[in-house]
Write an enzyme that holds these catalytic residues in place. Structure first.
Site, PDB file in Angstrom:
ATOM      1  N   ASP A  29       0.835  -1.204   0.000  1.00 55.07           N
ATOM      2  CA  ASP A  29       0.000   0.000   0.000  1.00 55.07           C
ATOM      3  C   ASP A  29       0.872   1.257   0.000  1.00 55.07           C
ATOM      4  O   ASP A  29       1.938   1.278   0.619  1.00 55.07           O
ATOM      5  CB  ASP A  29      -0.900  -0.009   1.246  1.00 55.07           C
ATOM      6  CG  ASP A  29      -2.090   0.924   1.103  1.00 55.07           C
ATOM      7  OD1 ASP A  29      -2.322   1.438  -0.002  1.00 55.07           O
ATOM      8  OD2 ASP A  29      -2.772   1.141   2.109  1.00 55.07           O
ATOM      9  N   GLY A  32       0.233   5.303  -4.625  1.00 58.26           N
ATOM     10  CA  GLY A  32      -0.380   6.561  -5.041  1.00 58.26           C
ATOM     11  C   GLY A  32       0.069   7.735  -4.194  1.00 58.26           C
ATOM     12  O   GLY A  32       0.363   8.825  -4.706  1.00 58.26           O
ATOM     13  N   ASN A  77     -10.408  -2.902  -6.755  1.00 60.11           N
ATOM     14  CA  ASN A  77      -9.573  -1.998  -7.555  1.00 60.11           C
ATOM     15  C   ASN A  77     -10.092  -1.799  -8.974  1.00 60.11           C
ATOM     16  O   ASN A  77      -9.711  -0.837  -9.652  1.00 60.11           O
ATOM     17  CB  ASN A  77      -8.130  -2.506  -7.626  1.00 60.11           C
ATOM     18  CG  ASN A  77      -7.363  -2.318  -6.337  1.00 60.11           C
ATOM     19  OD1 ASN A  77      -6.364  -2.995  -6.096  1.00 60.11           O
ATOM     20  ND2 ASN A  77      -7.807  -1.400  -5.483  1.00 60.11           N
ATOM     21  N   ARG A 203      -5.597  -2.363   8.555  1.00 59.42           N
ATOM     22  CA  ARG A 203      -6.715  -3.241   8.209  1.00 59.42           C
ATOM     23  C   ARG A 203      -6.241  -4.267   7.186  1.00 59.42           C
ATOM     24  O   ARG A 203      -5.217  -4.093   6.535  1.00 59.42           O
ATOM     25  CB  ARG A 203      -7.892  -2.449   7.648  1.00 59.42           C
ATOM     26  CG  ARG A 203      -7.550  -1.574   6.455  1.00 59.42           C
ATOM     27  CD  ARG A 203      -8.760  -0.765   5.987  1.00 59.42           C
ATOM     28  NE  ARG A 203      -8.404   0.103   4.868  1.00 59.42           N
ATOM     29  CZ  ARG A 203      -7.900   1.329   4.989  1.00 59.42           C
ATOM     30  NH1 ARG A 203      -7.695   1.838   6.197  1.00 59.42           N
ATOM     31  NH2 ARG A 203      -7.600   2.044   3.925  1.00 59.42           N
TER      32      ARG A 203
END
Length: 249
Positions: A29, A32, A77, A203
């Protein structure tokens, strides 16, 4: 599995090569946000993240870890902007096309878990060729979770089990945890001992939810493109200090 002889772990790191997890999984993660911080297009973050993938795969192979699972693209996604999805598929195809031979030579078996049928035809063809080219490799399994979602995976497993009951192959009273596990994408593989998530999110995001029942979790604020081999080693050292009781005393 024994570690690769080429491994170079810094002397100051007290990493016990005999107490490594058999299966490590990553929720990659932050691509972006990495790009946004640098005023770049999000795709640039994914490109940089692909380099981190190579570093982590190499590290796991050198350490002798049996299974590495990378959460590359979730079922959710697909709802991202079309241009970004197209760019991600292009990156995936490029990775498979250029890295399959290297993966094969390292004795790594490439496996796609998820809805491979949803991939664009050219990407799916590349994925199938990569899996076929490495299917006899045995030193490590590299799972790429693509168009993957744990709820979809569990639902699919339940449907398959229900079909077997309907056809008389299986009786409902004989269903066990192993029955479910045997119908998941990861059938025959050990559950992840350690799941690592980057970018300060806490998470699982619909990732390996059945398999993660007793996984150790590690979270780091580091964005995926900035994640290093040294940080990975440190997380493994922390993992080795944990007391895994699996519900027992």
């Amino acid at each position: 599995m024994k570690s690769d002889s080429k491994i170079q772990v810094p002397d100051e790191l007290e990493l016990d090569l005999n107490l490594l997890p058999a299966h490590v999984a990553f929720i990659m993660d932050g691509n972006g946000r990495w790009a946004k911080k640098r005023l770049m297009n999000r795709v640039k973050g994914h490109e940089q993240g692909a380099q981190t993938v190579e570093e982590v795969v190499t590290s796991c192979r050198e350490l002798g870890i049996d299974v590495l699972t990378l959460y590359a693209f979730s079922t959710e996604n697909w709802a991202r902007p079309k241009d970004e999805v197209k760019a991600l598929m292009h990156l995936l195809k490029g990775f498979l096309k250029t890295k399959t031979e290297e993966i094969r030579k390292k004795d790594i078996r490439l496996n796609i878990i998820g809805q491979i049928e949803r991939l664009p035809d050219d990407v799916r063809k590349e994925a199938e060729q990569a899996m076929a080219a490495t299917e006899k490799n045995s030193a490590m399994i590299l799972n790429l979770a693509i168009s993957y979602g744990a709820r979809e995976e569990i639902t699919r497993a339940v449907q398959q089990i229900a079909a077997k009951i309907k056809s008389g192959i299986l009786e409902a009273k004989n269903i066990t945890d192993k029955t479910v596990s045997d119908h998941l994408y990861t059938a025959g593989m050990p559950d992840p001992d350690l799941i690592i998530r980057t970018s300060a999110e806490f998470r699982l995001s619909n990732f390996l939810m059945w398999q993660a029942a007793y996984s150790e979790l590690a979270f780091t604020p580091t964005l995926w493109p900035d994640f290093t081999r040294q940080e990975f080693y440190q997380i493994l050292i922390d993992y080795q200090q944990r007391d895994r009781r699996f519900g027992k005393v």
